[in-house]
Design a protein around this motif. Structure first.
Motif, PDB file in Angstrom:
ATOM      1  N   GLY A  55      64.502 -45.108  46.130  1.00  0.00           N
ATOM      2  CA  GLY A  55      65.249 -44.913  44.649  1.00  0.00           C
ATOM      3  C   GLY A  55      65.521 -43.089  44.919  1.00  0.00           C
ATOM      4  O   GLY A  55      66.767 -43.361  44.546  1.00  0.00           O
ATOM      5  N   VAL A  56      64.855 -43.368  44.911  1.00  0.00           N
ATOM      6  CA  VAL A  56      65.498 -40.897  45.437  1.00  0.00           C
ATOM      7  C   VAL A  56      66.151 -40.778  46.668  1.00  0.00           C
ATOM      8  O   VAL A  56      66.069 -41.441  47.931  1.00  0.00           O
ATOM      9  CB  VAL A  56      63.400 -39.971  45.856  1.00  0.00           C
ATOM     10  CG1 VAL A  56      64.572 -38.567  46.426  1.00  0.00           C
ATOM     11  CG2 VAL A  56      63.448 -40.480  45.137  1.00  0.00           C
ATOM     12  N   VAL A  57      67.457 -40.061  46.216  1.00  0.00           N
ATOM     13  CA  VAL A  57      69.086 -40.343  47.824  1.00  0.00           C
ATOM     14  C   VAL A  57      68.706 -38.588  47.652  1.00  0.00           C
ATOM     15  O   VAL A  57      69.898 -37.814  48.524  1.00  0.00           O
ATOM     16  CB  VAL A  57      70.075 -40.730  47.049  1.00  0.00           C
ATOM     17  CG1 VAL A  57      69.663 -42.046  46.691  1.00  0.00           C
ATOM     18  CG2 VAL A  57      70.728 -40.615  45.724  1.00  0.00           C
ATOM     19  N   ASN A  76      69.872 -45.227  41.201  1.00  0.00           N
ATOM     20  CA  ASN A  76      69.458 -45.763  39.987  1.00  0.00           C
ATOM     21  C   ASN A  76      68.264 -45.604  38.771  1.00  0.00           C
ATOM     22  O   ASN A  76      67.829 -44.623  39.216  1.00  0.00           O
ATOM     23  CB  ASN A  76      70.032 -47.833  39.918  1.00  0.00           C
ATOM     24  CG  ASN A  76      67.611 -47.979  40.613  1.00  0.00           C
ATOM     25  OD1 ASN A  76      66.977 -47.374  40.041  1.00  0.00           O
ATOM     26  ND2 ASN A  76      67.996 -48.281  41.870  1.00  0.00           N
ATOM     27  N   PRO A  77      69.258 -45.803  37.494  1.00  0.00           N
ATOM     28  CA  PRO A  77      68.248 -44.958  36.859  1.00  0.00           C
ATOM     29  C   PRO A  77      66.757 -45.622  36.321  1.00  0.00           C
ATOM     30  O   PRO A  77      66.461 -46.004  35.368  1.00  0.00           O
ATOM     31  CB  PRO A  77      69.142 -44.783  35.108  1.00  0.00           C
ATOM     32  CG  PRO A  77      70.082 -46.329  35.158  1.00  0.00           C
ATOM     33  CD  PRO A  77      69.792 -46.028  37.239  1.00  0.00           C
ATOM     34  N   SER A  78      66.067 -46.089  37.246  1.00  0.00           N
ATOM     35  CA  SER A  78      65.433 -47.156  37.108  1.00  0.00           C
ATOM     36  C   SER A  78      63.669 -46.281  36.919  1.00  0.00           C
ATOM     37  O   SER A  78      63.426 -44.733  37.165  1.00  0.00           O
ATOM     38  CB  SER A  78      64.731 -47.208  38.732  1.00  0.00           C
ATOM     39  OG  SER A  78      63.119 -47.837  39.063  1.00  0.00           O
ATOM     40  N   ASP A  79      63.055 -46.713  35.708  1.00  0.00           N
ATOM     41  CA  ASP A  79      61.606 -46.712  34.702  1.00  0.00           C
ATOM     42  C   ASP A  79      60.698 -45.988  36.256  1.00  0.00           C
ATOM     43  O   ASP A  79      60.048 -45.415  35.561  1.00  0.00           O
ATOM     44  CB  ASP A  79      61.321 -46.890  33.449  1.00  0.00           C
ATOM     45  CG  ASP A  79      62.404 -46.729  32.479  1.00  0.00           C
ATOM     46  OD1 ASP A  79      62.888 -45.938  32.907  1.00  0.00           O
ATOM     47  OD2 ASP A  79      62.563 -47.379  31.383  1.00  0.00           O
ATOM     48  N   GLU A  80      60.364 -46.654  36.702  1.00  0.00           N
ATOM     49  CA  GLU A  80      59.366 -47.300  37.607  1.00  0.00           C
ATOM     50  C   GLU A  80      59.639 -45.882  38.535  1.00  0.00           C
ATOM     51  O   GLU A  80      58.680 -44.875  38.596  1.00  0.00           O
ATOM     52  CB  GLU A  80      59.549 -47.871  38.446  1.00  0.00           C
ATOM     53  CG  GLU A  80      58.837 -48.107  39.302  1.00  0.00           C
ATOM     54  CD  GLU A  80      58.872 -49.976  40.412  1.00  0.00           C
ATOM     55  OE1 GLU A  80      58.212 -49.742  41.853  1.00  0.00           O
ATOM     56  OE2 GLU A  80      58.636 -50.795  39.943  1.00  0.00           O
ATOM     57  N   THR A  96      65.344 -35.264  36.847  1.00  0.00           N
ATOM     58  CA  THR A  96      66.081 -36.514  37.357  1.00  0.00           C
ATOM     59  C   THR A  96      67.534 -36.721  36.859  1.00  0.00           C
ATOM     60  O   THR A  96      68.008 -36.523  35.981  1.00  0.00           O
ATOM     61  CB  THR A  96      65.318 -37.857  37.498  1.00  0.00           C
ATOM     62  OG1 THR A  96      65.322 -37.938  36.188  1.00  0.00           O
ATOM     63  CG2 THR A  96      63.600 -37.451  37.898  1.00  0.00           C
ATOM     64  N   GLU A  97      68.149 -37.396  38.234  1.00  0.00           N
ATOM     65  CA  GLU A  97      70.057 -37.149  37.779  1.00  0.00           C
ATOM     66  C   GLU A  97      70.070 -38.512  38.560  1.00  0.00           C
ATOM     67  O   GLU A  97      69.546 -38.506  39.783  1.00  0.00           O
ATOM     68  CB  GLU A  97      70.431 -35.868  38.209  1.00  0.00           C
ATOM     69  CG  GLU A  97      72.152 -36.369  37.777  1.00  0.00           C
ATOM     70  CD  GLU A  97      72.677 -35.019  38.366  1.00  0.00           C
ATOM     71  OE1 GLU A  97      74.480 -34.991  38.807  1.00  0.00           O
ATOM     72  OE2 GLU A  97      72.377 -33.923  37.309  1.00  0.00           O
ATOM     73  N   VAL A  98      71.282 -39.235  38.135  1.00  0.00           N
ATOM     74  CA  VAL A  98      71.315 -40.222  38.667  1.00  0.00           C
ATOM     75  C   VAL A  98      72.067 -40.641  39.485  1.00  0.00           C
ATOM     76  O   VAL A  98      72.984 -40.080  38.089  1.00  0.00           O
ATOM     77  CB  VAL A  98      71.816 -42.061  37.428  1.00  0.00           C
ATOM     78  CG1 VAL A  98      71.917 -42.910  38.233  1.00  0.00           C
ATOM     79  CG2 VAL A  98      70.197 -42.123  37.269  1.00  0.00           C
ATOM     80  N   SER A  99      72.534 -40.584  40.477  1.00  0.00           N
ATOM     81  CA  SER A  99      73.572 -39.611  41.480  1.00  0.00           C
ATOM     82  C   SER A  99      74.574 -41.228  41.798  1.00  0.00           C
ATOM     83  O   SER A  99      75.663 -40.908  42.368  1.00  0.00           O
ATOM     84  CB  SER A  99      73.701 -38.535  42.615  1.00  0.00           C
ATOM     85  OG  SER A  99      72.868 -39.407  42.998  1.00  0.00           O
ATOM     86  N   GLY A 100      74.088 -41.794  41.937  1.00  0.00           N
ATOM     87  CA  GLY A 100      74.370 -42.956  42.692  1.00  0.00           C
ATOM     88  C   GLY A 100      73.924 -43.281  44.022  1.00  0.00           C
ATOM     89  O   GLY A 100      73.388 -42.706  44.149  1.00  0.00           O
ATOM     90  N   THR A 101      74.131 -44.216  45.163  1.00  0.00           N
ATOM     91  CA  THR A 101      73.595 -43.998  46.185  1.00  0.00           C
ATOM     92  C   THR A 101      75.104 -43.077  47.329  1.00  0.00           C
ATOM     93  O   THR A 101      75.369 -43.327  46.100  1.00  0.00           O
ATOM     94  CB  THR A 101      74.254 -45.056  47.094  1.00  0.00           C
ATOM     95  OG1 THR A 101      73.822 -46.690  46.578  1.00  0.00           O
ATOM     96  CG2 THR A 101      73.848 -45.460  48.501  1.00  0.00           C
ATOM     97  N   ILE A 102      74.497 -42.204  47.735  1.00  0.00           N
ATOM     98  CA  ILE A 102      75.011 -41.288  48.450  1.00  0.00           C
ATOM     99  C   ILE A 102      75.057 -41.504  49.802  1.00  0.00           C
ATOM    100  O   ILE A 102      74.806 -41.811  50.685  1.00  0.00           O
ATOM    101  CB  ILE A 102      73.891 -39.671  49.126  1.00  0.00           C
ATOM    102  CG1 ILE A 102      73.898 -39.525  47.398  1.00  0.00           C
ATOM    103  CG2 ILE A 102      74.538 -38.667  49.656  1.00  0.00           C
ATOM    104  CD1 ILE A 102      72.964 -38.212  47.195  1.00  0.00           C
ATOM    105  N   ARG A 103      76.516 -41.272  50.407  1.00  0.00           N
ATOM    106  CA  ARG A 103      76.036 -42.321  51.824  1.00  0.00           C
ATOM    107  C   ARG A 103      77.676 -40.940  52.281  1.00  0.00           C
ATOM    108  O   ARG A 103      78.404 -40.429  52.410  1.00  0.00           O
ATOM    109  CB  ARG A 103      78.294 -43.510  51.676  1.00  0.00           C
ATOM    110  CG  ARG A 103      76.922 -44.498  51.110  1.00  0.00           C
ATOM    111  CD  ARG A 103      77.949 -45.778  51.424  1.00  0.00           C
ATOM    112  NE  ARG A 103      77.530 -46.940  50.781  1.00  0.00           N
ATOM    113  CZ  ARG A 103      77.810 -47.350  49.770  1.00  0.00           C
ATOM    114  NH1 ARG A 103      78.087 -46.874  48.688  1.00  0.00           N
ATOM    115  NH2 ARG A 103      76.519 -48.392  49.399  1.00  0.00           N
TER     116      ARG A 103
END
Length: 105
Positions: A55-57, A76-80, A96-103
């Motif tokens: 989940g870390v991008v 994604n904002p996964s609590d895990e 942490t910041e939810v950025s979404g998938t980085i491509r």
């Protein structure tokens, strides 16, 4: 009897000598405190292990409330995933910041 009276004086002198040598040894480094590692060095050391978490991008140095912090970007904002990320690394705040998938483009 005279020999017994000397021992307390000898012990007192030895204790004073030991405490003086320890103090002067400690003072030799007093003017030069050990500097903390820079946030860039800390980020460089921990980026690979942070990026290995699901989940870390991405990771970055950022400004958080007027101080530098380490930002960990999540897809994604996964609590895990958030639970696995430390709140501090070597004294630096980690956010942490939810950025979404980085491509790549």
């Amino acid at each position: 009897m005279r020999g017994r009276a000397i021992w307390p004086a000898v012990l007192a002198i030895m204790a004073l000598a030991c405490s003086t040598s320890q103090r002067s040894a400690g003072q030799s480094g007093a003017g030069s405190s050990v500097a903390a590692r820079s946030i860039d060095d800390v980020l460089a050391q921990y980026t690979d292990s942070l990026m290995a978490l699901p989940g870390v991008v991405g990771t970055a140095v950022a400004q958080c409330d007027r101080e530098q912090c380490i930002k960990v970007l999540l897809d994604n904002p996964s609590d895990e995933t958030k639970a696995r990320i430390p709140t501090r690394l070597e004294g630096y705040r980690v956010v942490t910041e939810v950025s979404g998938t980085i491509r790549p483009r």
